[in-house]
Design an enzyme around this catalytic site. Structure first.
Site, PDB file in Angstrom:
ATOM      1  CB  CYS A 137      -0.020  10.625   9.983  1.00  0.00           C
ATOM      2  SG  CYS A 137      -1.649  10.818  10.705  1.00  0.00           S
TER       3      CYS A 137
ATOM      4  CB  SER B  85      -2.348   3.008   5.411  1.00  0.00           C
ATOM      5  OG  SER B  85      -2.376   2.918   6.814  1.00  0.00           O
TER       6      SER B  85
ATOM      7  CG  ASN C 214      -8.734  11.135   8.079  1.00  0.00           C
ATOM      8  OD1 ASN C 214      -8.110  10.830   9.097  1.00  0.00           O
ATOM      9  ND2 ASN C 214      -8.187  11.118   6.872  1.00  0.00           N
TER      10      ASN C 214
ATOM     11  CB  THR D  96      -4.642  13.529   3.987  1.00  0.00           C
ATOM     12  OG1 THR D  96      -3.941  13.485   5.226  1.00  0.00           O
ATOM     13  CG2 THR D  96      -5.441  12.252   3.822  1.00  0.00           C
TER      14      THR D  96
HETATM   15  C1  FMN Z   1     -10.037   7.842   7.265  1.00  0.00           C
HETATM   16  C2  FMN Z   1      -8.627   7.825   6.770  1.00  0.00           C
HETATM   17  C3  FMN Z   1      -7.618   7.294   7.566  1.00  0.00           C
HETATM   18  C4  FMN Z   1      -6.306   7.253   7.112  1.00  0.00           C
HETATM   19  N1  FMN Z   1      -5.327   6.701   7.897  1.00  0.00           N
HETATM   20  C5  FMN Z   1      -4.060   6.589   7.416  1.00  0.00           C
HETATM   21  C6  FMN Z   1      -3.047   5.914   8.167  1.00  0.00           C
HETATM   22  O1  FMN Z   1      -3.311   5.386   9.252  1.00  0.00           O
HETATM   23  N2  FMN Z   1      -1.794   5.854   7.631  1.00  0.00           N
HETATM   24  C7  FMN Z   1      -1.481   6.407   6.423  1.00  0.00           C
HETATM   25  O2  FMN Z   1      -0.343   6.334   5.990  1.00  0.00           O
HETATM   26  N3  FMN Z   1      -2.432   7.032   5.684  1.00  0.00           N
HETATM   27  C8  FMN Z   1      -3.705   7.133   6.152  1.00  0.00           C
HETATM   28  N4  FMN Z   1      -4.667   7.742   5.384  1.00  0.00           N
HETATM   29  C9  FMN Z   1      -4.289   8.298   4.064  1.00  0.00           C
HETATM   30  C10 FMN Z   1      -4.643   7.319   2.946  1.00  0.00           C
HETATM   31  O3  FMN Z   1      -3.924   6.133   3.092  1.00  0.00           O
HETATM   32  C11 FMN Z   1      -4.352   7.948   1.572  1.00  0.00           C
HETATM   33  O4  FMN Z   1      -2.970   8.180   1.465  1.00  0.00           O
HETATM   34  C12 FMN Z   1      -5.084   9.257   1.369  1.00  0.00           C
HETATM   35  O5  FMN Z   1      -6.385   9.158   1.909  1.00  0.00           O
HETATM   36  C13 FMN Z   1      -5.174   9.665  -0.099  1.00  0.00           C
HETATM   37  O6  FMN Z   1      -5.872   8.733  -0.860  1.00  0.00           O
HETATM   38  P1  FMN Z   1      -7.447   8.838  -1.189  1.00  0.00           P
HETATM   39  O7  FMN Z   1      -7.702  10.226  -1.654  1.00  0.00           O
HETATM   40  O8  FMN Z   1      -7.680   7.803  -2.224  1.00  0.00           O
HETATM   41  O9  FMN Z   1      -8.162   8.542   0.078  1.00  0.00           O
HETATM   42  C14 FMN Z   1      -5.986   7.784   5.836  1.00  0.00           C
HETATM   43  C15 FMN Z   1      -7.002   8.311   5.041  1.00  0.00           C
HETATM   44  C16 FMN Z   1      -8.316   8.341   5.483  1.00  0.00           C
HETATM   45  C17 FMN Z   1      -9.367   8.923   4.589  1.00  0.00           C
END
Ligand code: FMN
Ligand code: FAD
Ligand code: FAD
Ligand code: FMN
Ligand code: FES
Ligand code: FES
Lengths: 270, 306, 306, 270
Positions: free
Chosen positions: C134, C25, C73, C196
């Protein structure tokens, strides 16, 4: 021990995934002893972040060149072997405890020295053979080199050129004897004329080399590998099991150990 | 631009360190390992590897693995025990004239009290750092995640020594400010943060954890944003100096921590990458102060809070 | 070596996904932004950007900053609101024939219930992901750090919908297994982890936080060891499928999560680096299964636990 | 939109910290329009991890070359400009909304087009001027280029060669007028013969350009920068304040915006 940024003079593919890197590093070349290693990193990047330990294969003290034999074994070494000549590398070294020279070992000075190499394990043994040839009392050097196939007998000429006798075994029989290099070693040990065995290669090979040497009552020194942090004995990352329990540091107490010092069971289980 | 030498000294309880750049426990051994490449006498302090009451052999290897811009370690507090450290390591390190901070790790309050007693008695250490946050031993984090236990531990050690006390906090908690406040209220003169994040890595080829201990502590640049955030949060709730650590590789990184609220910084993983990291960062701080007209480094501690 | 096509399908409650590779997401918009470069129909699912009841403008910029092998972010849940998403985005995305998972973010239990109701009614979504983690909105993490609140929230949504429910967990807690158990006990069909890590970065030149929101969420390869550890810990205490995420960049990374215990993986930050990351990882999983004689991907889920 | 690994044909230092990179990328060169950008990354490394947005300065559609002007502004661009020719770069592009051509703008077709560049902001304007020169109905192009000092008038010949008139201002007076380029613009706007103003440069410069254009009643389009994640409109990282409240995405809604669309106050405060 020095930390310096050095020029990579050349970087040559010598076998699939194997490269010989020549590096201009006068002080380290002058100071290094056979069995010691350098801890290498690429400056100004965090990928990879940590240094990688690499044995000195040859130290040309006159020209100040170091020669390393590097196998692309994972992400870090893949990035290292892709460096173009002219690139900068940062070296920390020389590090670790070197091979003891034959005259420091109680084994009968009229007898032969046996060198048993497996894969890139050849590197520190080339350095050792090179150093032994310039001893006042050069021993008779019988070297053995084992690999899966002919291709993997990397830098064999470097070792052969510095040995009085040189034998090869490959698992597929594509060069030398078909089989394991330890079978060649068995024959040599049977001759009863060995003063010391030096080994470097995969853990399983070294374990067998150590076992056979002990059985034959010949002192045996092997060079070990372990994942390293600092390379200088500070972080305790590079532990390998000690014979009496507890751990030894490969970077500082080793990488060269008397085979009796280490816990071969623990190493095999790892 | 002022060319006068800026004042970099830092006060931690009754102790004044010559400058804010120290080494992080476990990454610089007993200092001696680096003595022939690094001028130890220039460092603000050397924090030695964690000491336990009895010797510890440590965890089974592999103990380390590189991760993206970081590393996991699971050393398992290998050390020869407090008595051996005091007898065999400290006198030599003390000879370099650098302040020594002992990092203490115990399994119960009594262990910490005993350790504090031993190190206080030896006369060689300038301060004690209570490691209540090591993730690599069974139960090693119990103190660090619970405010009540933190308070009890700090209070007990406080009661038996006048040495400056530093409590080293774990980031593996829901609310680090809670633990910070508990430590300070119980008498900690300073806080050190952060210890490593609990992490793990799997060897896909062998289908098992890469570290002998399965999980380990994540350090290095990868964790810097988490560490800066912790310092930022804690600076708002305590009045004692904070020693910041977590991925500091260069002077800009050190300044990031200082501006977030750290009065001093501890250099950890960077030592492995560059054994001169500490002294180079110190040089960088001097340069920064000089070219920005900063007479006392304390002027910029926490400045990013506005 | 078997050349037959391995079974990659994954069951989440009553839902069967064609394969375990989904998008995380917030990193893949509403899928449409990537439609002309990525074959959406091949993905296991698209998890859309968090939806809130009312539209949200999001945080003030800068909203992003690169860190070592990661990024912070602080988007602040910018979205046009559930109704607009349902009316303007979902029909088009549904046209690609990929399962859609809605990510829901609320300020109170009623918000989540209302959102669940709306998305269930629209007919276009295959599952709901409750974003209780979040870190970028005031109070946005309150649910995710407290087992009781997590249970209440999940239970309330469970009561009003038969859609498969996924709860997305935060790593910013002392004990993630506690929250995981609470969510599953309250009726969550699956868990998604990790969101995150809370972090921050300071602009040293300007002496202030780099992000407009000061703190932000750390993602990318830097956090992978923490994410793998969370999956590893939670796999031992729950019986529902885990969707792993946190720094997955390539097939080896995906396998790391699967071997730690994840039944599916979500690709996040990697989409920014390589918009084809998802489909390439899927190809890689097929290759891996074929060359290792794996007939059903479930054979290796959690295999590293021994 | 394409994602491809491309060869860096050449990489030339053109001023302190400024490089012109020529890249072989036929499909992207063919598809790109003035004001669009590419999202560049170095393959196979995580340092830097994310892509970096760079405007297309020239797209040679015949030879399939892209020319980029890159300023080493921080860690990422420092690593990028250090790439040797022959290196691989991974490009995603062309991305973003281009400059509208003069004939799409309601401004009087007999009047002049004004281009106002600051620093590396010259890049997309070179591309724009190049495209305008090959229009059926080429407008009269008056270009202005401002920088701190003569050295920083990077690639000025590229812009001058594509303009009918070209003026320069430097803050230290080392070339052209002494002062800000907006003072030159003021003179041009006073002539009352401007049909549209295109600007790219530092935010403060663009804000002034926008204010002056609005005062003169001339349409104004500027190209903006913001830190980016995806570059394709998905992540909402690249927000800049919109005039009516809320935010615009620089990567998708922009990077080129009509000056009236954006909230200049918010941009200045950031
Ligand atoms: C720019 C950005 C926006 C995100 N927005 C959401 C969100 O709206 N809802 C959510 O549950 N996670 C959100 N996340 C978290 C990601 O879905 C994911 O759980 C997290 O980034 C870890 O995975 P990654 O390291 O592969 O990015 C966001 C991450 C990024 C980088
Ligand atoms: C004293 C010493 C001397 C060495 N000399 C040489 C040499 O001359 N030539 C050469 O090619 N290699 C040598 N090695 C091994 C070399 O250091 C590793 O191959 C390298 O560190 C792997 O890094 P990587 O990032 O490519 O591998 P990773 O991606 O980390 O892992 C790939 C594989 O390498 C192994 N590995 C990882 N780190 C180490 C490490 N520090 N030591 C041993 N194995 C490791 C892993 O178990 C894994 O199987 C030596 C190692 C030591 C300790
Ligand atoms: C549409 C667009 C077109 C661009 N065209 C060019 C160009 O043709 N030539 C050129 O040299 N630069 C151009 N830029 C700016 C360039 O992208 C940034 O300088 C670069 O991303 C900085 O990365 P870094 O890692 O070196 O900087 P960092 O170390 O991240 O930061 C250094 C400085 O760069 C700024 N910065 C960081 N990221 C960005 C970003 N994404 N956009 C803008 N500023 C940023 C920071 O505010 C900081 O002051 C463009 C930016 C955009 C958005
Ligand atoms: C190999 C290693 C061993 C460590 N041992 C200890 C220790 O014994 N006691 C302690 O308090 N912290 C220990 N730490 C944590 C560091 O002191 C430091 O807090 C942490 O690594 C974060 O800083 P860094 O990212 O700069 O390394 C150790 C870290 C590493 C990498
Ligand atoms: S690598 Fe640090 S002690 Fe050996
Ligand atoms: S960079 Fe992702 S929306 Fe613009």
């Amino acid at each position: 021990m020095l930390s310096t940024e050095c020029e990579l003079l050349s970087n040559q593919l010598v076998a699939p995934d194997h490269y010989v890197m020549q590096i201009l590093a006068p002080e380290i070349a002058r100071a290094s002893l056979p069995g010691q290693f350098v801890h290498l990193r690429i400056p100004r990047t965090m990928d990879p972040l940590l240094r990688r330990p690499l044995s000195v294969m040859l130290a040309d003290k006159v020209h100040g060149h170091l020669r390393l034999l590097v196998r692309a074994a994972g992400r870090g070494t893949e990035i290292i072997v892709a460096l173009p000549s002219g690139a900068s590398v940062d070296l920390l070294g020389p590090l670790g405890s070197p091979f003891p020279m034959p005259d420091e070992i109680d084994g009968g000075s009229d007898k032969d020295v046996l060198l048993v190499a497996g894969g890139v394990g050849v590197a520190p043994l080339v350095c050792l053979a090179d150093a032994m040839r310039s001893l006042d009392d050069t021993p008779y050097i019988r070297s053995m080199f084992g690999a899966s196939t002919e291709d993997m007998l990397v830098c064999w000429t470097e070792l052969a050129a510095r040995s009085d006798e040189f034998s090869v075994a490959t698992e597929d029989g594509s060069a030398g004897e078909e089989g394991l290099i330890t079978e060649v070693l068995a024959g040599q040990l049977e001759r009863g004329h060995a003063r010391v065995v030096y080994g470097c290669g995969p853990a399983a090979m070294m374990a067998e080399v150590a076992r056979m040497s002990a059985e034959a009552g010949v002192p045996c020194y092997c060079s070990f590998e372990q994942r390293m942090g600092c390379g200088v004995g500070a972080c305790l990352s590079c532990a390998i099991g000690a014979a009496g329990g507890g751990y030894l540091r490969v970077c500082k107490d080793g990488p060269v150990f008397n085979a009796e010092q280490v816990d071969w069971e623990a190493i095999r289980d790892e | 631009m002022s060319e006068a030498c800026p004042d970099l000294s830092v006060r931690i309880g009754s102790l004044v360190l010559p400058n804010p750049v120290m080494t992080a426990s476990g990454t610089f051994g007993y200092g001696l390992e680096y003595a022939d490449i690094c001028d130890l006498s220039r460092l603000g302090a050397v924090v030695i590897k964690a000491a336990t009451v009895a010797p510890r052999v440590g965890n089974r290897p592999p103990r380390i693995v590189e991760t993206a811009a970081g590393m996991l370690n699971a050393i398992g507090l290998q050390n020869p025990g407090a008595d051996a450290i005091i007898a065999e390591k400290l006198p030599e390190l003390a000879g370099f004239g650098v302040p020594i901070i002992a990092n203490l790790a115990g399994e119960c309050v009594d262990d910490y009290v005993l350790l504090a007693d031993k190190f206080a008695a030896c006369g060689h250490v300038a301060a004690l750092e209570l490691n209540i946050s090591c993730p690599n031993v069974e139960g090693g984090m119990a103190f660090g995640v619970c405010p009540e236990m933190t308070a009890e531990l700090v209070g007990s050690v406080r009661a038996i020594t006048d040495l400056p006390l530093i409590t080293k906090l774990s980031p593996n908690v829901t609310d680090i400010t809670e633990i910070a406040v508990a430590a300070v209220t119980a008498g900690s003169d300073a806080l050190s943060m952060i210890n490593t994040l609990l992490g793990m890595s799997i060897d896909v080829r062998r289908r098992r954890p890469l570290l002998g201990n399965a999980t380990g502590g994540l350090s290095g640049p990868a964790i810097r944003p988490v560490a800066v955030r912790c310092v930022w949060q804690v600076y708002d709730v305590v009045d004692v100096p904070i020693i910041g650590s977590g991925g500091i590789m260069c002077v800009e990184d050190a300044l990031e921590f200082i501006m977030a609220g750290a009065s001093a910084v501890a250099i950890g993983t960077a030592n492995f990458v560059n054994p001169l990291a500490g002294t180079e960062i110190l040089d960088g701080l001097v340069d920064y102060c000089q070219s920005n007209g900063i007479k006392d480094i304390s002027e910029i501690v926490g400045v990013a809070h506005g």
